[in-house]
Design a protein around this motif. Structure first.
Motif, short mmCIF file in Angstrom:
data_model
loop_
_atom_site.label_atom_id
_atom_site.label_comp_id
_atom_site.label_asym_id
_atom_site.label_seq_id
_atom_site.Cartn_x
_atom_site.Cartn_y
_atom_site.Cartn_z
N VAL A 174 49.56 38.21 39.81
CA VAL A 174 49.72 39.47 40.55
C VAL A 174 49.23 40.65 39.71
CG1 VAL A 174 51.42 41.07 41.52
CG2 VAL A 174 51.61 38.61 41.98
N GLU A 175 49.55 40.62 38.40
CA GLU A 175 49.13 41.71 37.51
C GLU A 175 47.60 41.77 37.42
OE1 GLU A 175 51.14 40.75 33.91
OE2 GLU A 175 53.08 41.55 34.58
N ILE A 176 46.94 40.61 37.35
CA ILE A 176 45.48 40.60 37.28
C ILE A 176 44.87 41.15 38.57
CG2 ILE A 176 43.46 39.07 37.21
CD1 ILE A 176 44.96 37.37 35.17
N ALA A 177 45.46 40.79 39.71
CA ALA A 177 44.96 41.30 40.99
C ALA A 177 45.10 42.81 41.06
CB ALA A 177 45.72 40.64 42.14
N GLU A 178 46.25 43.34 40.62
CA GLU A 178 46.48 44.78 40.63
C GLU A 178 45.53 45.48 39.66
OE1 GLU A 178 50.60 45.03 39.66
OE2 GLU A 178 51.27 44.75 41.74
N LEU A 179 45.31 44.85 38.51
CA LEU A 179 44.41 45.42 37.50
C LEU A 179 42.99 45.51 38.06
CD1 LEU A 179 44.16 46.35 34.53
CD2 LEU A 179 43.62 43.99 33.95
N HIS A 180 42.56 44.47 38.75
CA HIS A 180 41.21 44.49 39.34
C HIS A 180 41.06 45.63 40.33
CE1 HIS A 180 37.46 43.13 41.08
NE2 HIS A 180 38.03 43.17 42.28
N ARG A 181 42.09 45.83 41.16
CA ARG A 181 42.02 46.93 42.13
C ARG A 181 41.98 48.28 41.43
NH1 ARG A 181 45.72 43.62 45.01
NH2 ARG A 181 47.48 44.82 44.20
N ASP A 182 42.78 48.44 40.37
CA ASP A 182 42.83 49.71 39.66
C ASP A 182 41.51 50.02 38.96
OD1 ASP A 182 45.42 50.01 40.50
OD2 ASP A 182 46.32 49.34 38.61
N LEU A 183 40.90 49.00 38.35
CA LEU A 183 39.68 49.21 37.57
C LEU A 183 38.41 49.15 38.42
CD1 LEU A 183 40.44 47.00 34.42
CD2 LEU A 183 40.70 49.48 34.63
N ASN A 184 38.51 48.53 39.60
CA ASN A 184 37.35 48.28 40.46
C ASN A 184 36.23 47.61 39.65
OD1 ASN A 184 35.95 48.29 42.92
ND2 ASN A 184 34.89 50.21 42.41
N ALA A 185 36.62 46.67 38.81
CA ALA A 185 35.68 46.02 37.89
C ALA A 185 35.07 44.79 38.53
CB ALA A 185 36.42 45.61 36.62
N THR A 186 33.88 44.43 38.07
CA THR A 186 33.26 43.17 38.47
C THR A 186 33.84 42.06 37.60
OG1 THR A 186 31.23 44.40 38.96
CG2 THR A 186 31.06 41.99 38.81
N SER A 187 34.39 41.04 38.23
CA SER A 187 35.08 39.99 37.48
C SER A 187 34.66 38.61 37.96
CB SER A 187 36.61 40.13 37.65
OG SER A 187 37.06 41.41 37.22
N ILE A 188 34.54 37.69 36.99
CA ILE A 188 34.31 36.28 37.29
C ILE A 188 35.43 35.50 36.63
CG2 ILE A 188 32.72 34.34 37.17
CD1 ILE A 188 30.46 36.34 36.72
N TYR A 189 36.09 34.69 37.40
CA TYR A 189 37.33 34.03 36.98
C TYR A 189 37.21 32.53 37.22
CZ TYR A 189 42.52 33.59 36.85
OH TYR A 189 43.83 33.27 36.55
#
Length: 337
Positions: A174-189
Motif C-alpha cells: 500500500v505504501e509503494i502504491a501511495e508513493l507512486h501516486r505522490d511522485l508520479n514516477a515511472t516504475s518497473i516492478y
C-alpha cells in the motif's frame, strides 16, 4: 510517445536464449509490473534495463536517448533490490545520502532531499539509526528512500517485498502504491506474486520462457487472457480448464474452455450441466472454495461462492456455468475471440 522502449531485446547465456526478442513500450508515469513463474526472465529483463546484464541484441531507449550500452551509473535509473543492500556501518541518513555525496552534491541540497524523502516514508525518527536497529519493513523503506533522493527517470524494483512477512508485505505494498501516486514516477516492478501485480500495476507484463505472453491492465488480463498460460497464471485460485465437450454453443475450434471459479454455481444434483462429487471445502470466511471431481472423466474444478454452503464432502452435486464468461482456447492454447 513512449518514455522507455525495448526493441527486439535479446539475452543469451552461452547457448541458452534467456530473453527472446522482447518489444515493450512504457509511458512516462506508468507503473509496470513484470510477473511470471520462476525462471521466466523477469528479473533478467529488469537487470538488462538497469545495465547490470548486457543486452546481446536489440535497443534500449530512454526519453529519446539510446542507452543500450551505457554504464549503469549513466542511465539515470534507480534500483531497489530484494536484499535491501544497505551499508551496515552507516546510519539511515548516510545510506540515503550516499549516492548524492559521491556525486559531490552540495550538503544543503543533500539535507533537503533526505529530509523530504524521510518525511514521505515516515523515516524521520530513524535517521540516526543503523540498519541493524530497524525492522525489515523499515530497511526496505530506507532502500526506497535511497532511490528517491536521486530523482531518477525510472525506478526499478526487484521483488522488494519477498523478504517480508505477509502482514508487512500488505502494508508496504500500500505504501509503494501511495508513493507512486505522490511522485508520479515511472516504475518497473518485478514480482512472482500476482496479488502485487494486480493491485499495483497500471499495466502487467506476463512473461514465460523469456517471451512476453501478454501486456495489459490487470482486469484486461483477468477478463480477456490471450492464451491458456495467462488464463491460469492470473487469478487465485487459477481459472478452471475443462474439455470443450462439457459445454454447448461454443466454437468448433475450441479444445479447452476456461471458467473462473466465481462463474460456476452449485445446484441440486441432476439440475446442472456438469455433475461431480465434492472432494474438499475450503471455508475462508469471506468466501468458500468448493473442490469438485467430475463424474466419468475425473477432471477437477473449483467453485467460488460467497455464502456458507449446505453441502458436505462426498456429496454429489451439479454445477452450472455463466455462459457469458467462458474462455475458449484452440489446439495451440490461444484464445478464440
Amino acid at each position: 510517445m513512449s518514455y522507455l522502449e525495448l526493441k527486439n531485446v535479446d539475452k543469451y547465456y552461452g547457448d541458452v536464449h534467456a530473453i527472446k526478442g522482447v518489444n515493450l513500450t512504457i509511458n512516462k508515469g506508468e507503473f509496470i509490473v513484470f510477473v511470471g513463474p520462476s525462471g521466466c526472465g523477469k528479473s533478467t529483463l529488469l537487470r538488462m534495463i538497469a545495465g547490470l546484464e548486457e543486452i546481446n541484441d536489440g535497443d534500449l531507449v530512454l526519453d529519446g536517448n539510446e542507452i543500450t550500452h551505457q554504464a549503469p551509473s549513466k542511465r539515470d535509473l534507480a534500483m531497489v533490490f530484494q536484499s535491501y543492500a544497505l551499508y551496515p556501518h552507516m546510519t539511515v541518513e548516510e545510506n540515503m545520502s550516499f549516492a548524492l555525496r559521491i556525486k559531490g552534491e552540495e550538503q544543503s541540497i543533500i539535507d533537503q532531499k533526505v529530509a523530504k524523502a524521510a518525511d514521505t516514508l515516515n523515516l524521520t525518527p530513524y535517521l540516526k539509526r543503523t540498519p541493524k536497529e530497524l525492522s525489515g519493513g523499515q530497511r526496505q523503506r530506507v532502500a526506497i528512500g535511497r532511490a528517491i533522493v536521486r530523482s531518477p527517470k525510472v525506478f526499478l524494483f526487484d521483488e522488494p517485498l519477498s523478504n517480508l512477512d505477509a502482514a508487512l508485505r500488505g502494508q508496504t505494498r500500500v505504501e509503494i502504491a501511495e508513493l507512486h501516486r505522490d511522485l508520479n514516477a515511472t516504475s518497473i516492478y518485478v514480482t512472482h506474486d500476482q496479488v502485487e501485480a494486480m493491485t499495483l500495476a497500471d499495466r502487467v507484463v506476463v512473461l514465460q520462457g523469456g517471451v512476453i505472453e501478454q501486456v495489459g491492465t490487470p482486469m484486461e488480463l483477468y477478463e480477456a487472457p490471450a492464451n491458456k498460460f495467462v488464463a491460469q497464471f492470473i487469478g487465485q485460485p487459477q481459472m478452471n480448464l475443462l474439455s470443450a465437450s462439457y459445454f454447448s454453443g461454443i466454437s468448433a475450434d475450441a479444445v479447452d474452455v476456461g471458467v473462473r471459479p466465481e462463474h460456476f454455481s452449485i445446484v441440486d444434483a441432476g439440475q446442472g450441466a456438469i455433475s461431480g462429487q465434492v472432494e474438499l471445502i475450503e471455508a475462508l470466511g469471506n468466501e468458500t472454495l468448493i473442490h469438485v471431481c467430475l463424474e466419468g472423466s475425473g477432471e477437477k474444478l473449483i467453485v467460488r461462492q460467497y455464502e456458507q454452503p449446505s453441502i458436505k464432502v462426498r456429496d454429489s452435486v451439479s454445477i452450472n456455468y455463466d455462459a457469458s464468461h467462458l474462455h475458449q482456447f484452440d489446439a495451440k492454447g490461444e484464445a478464440i475471440r
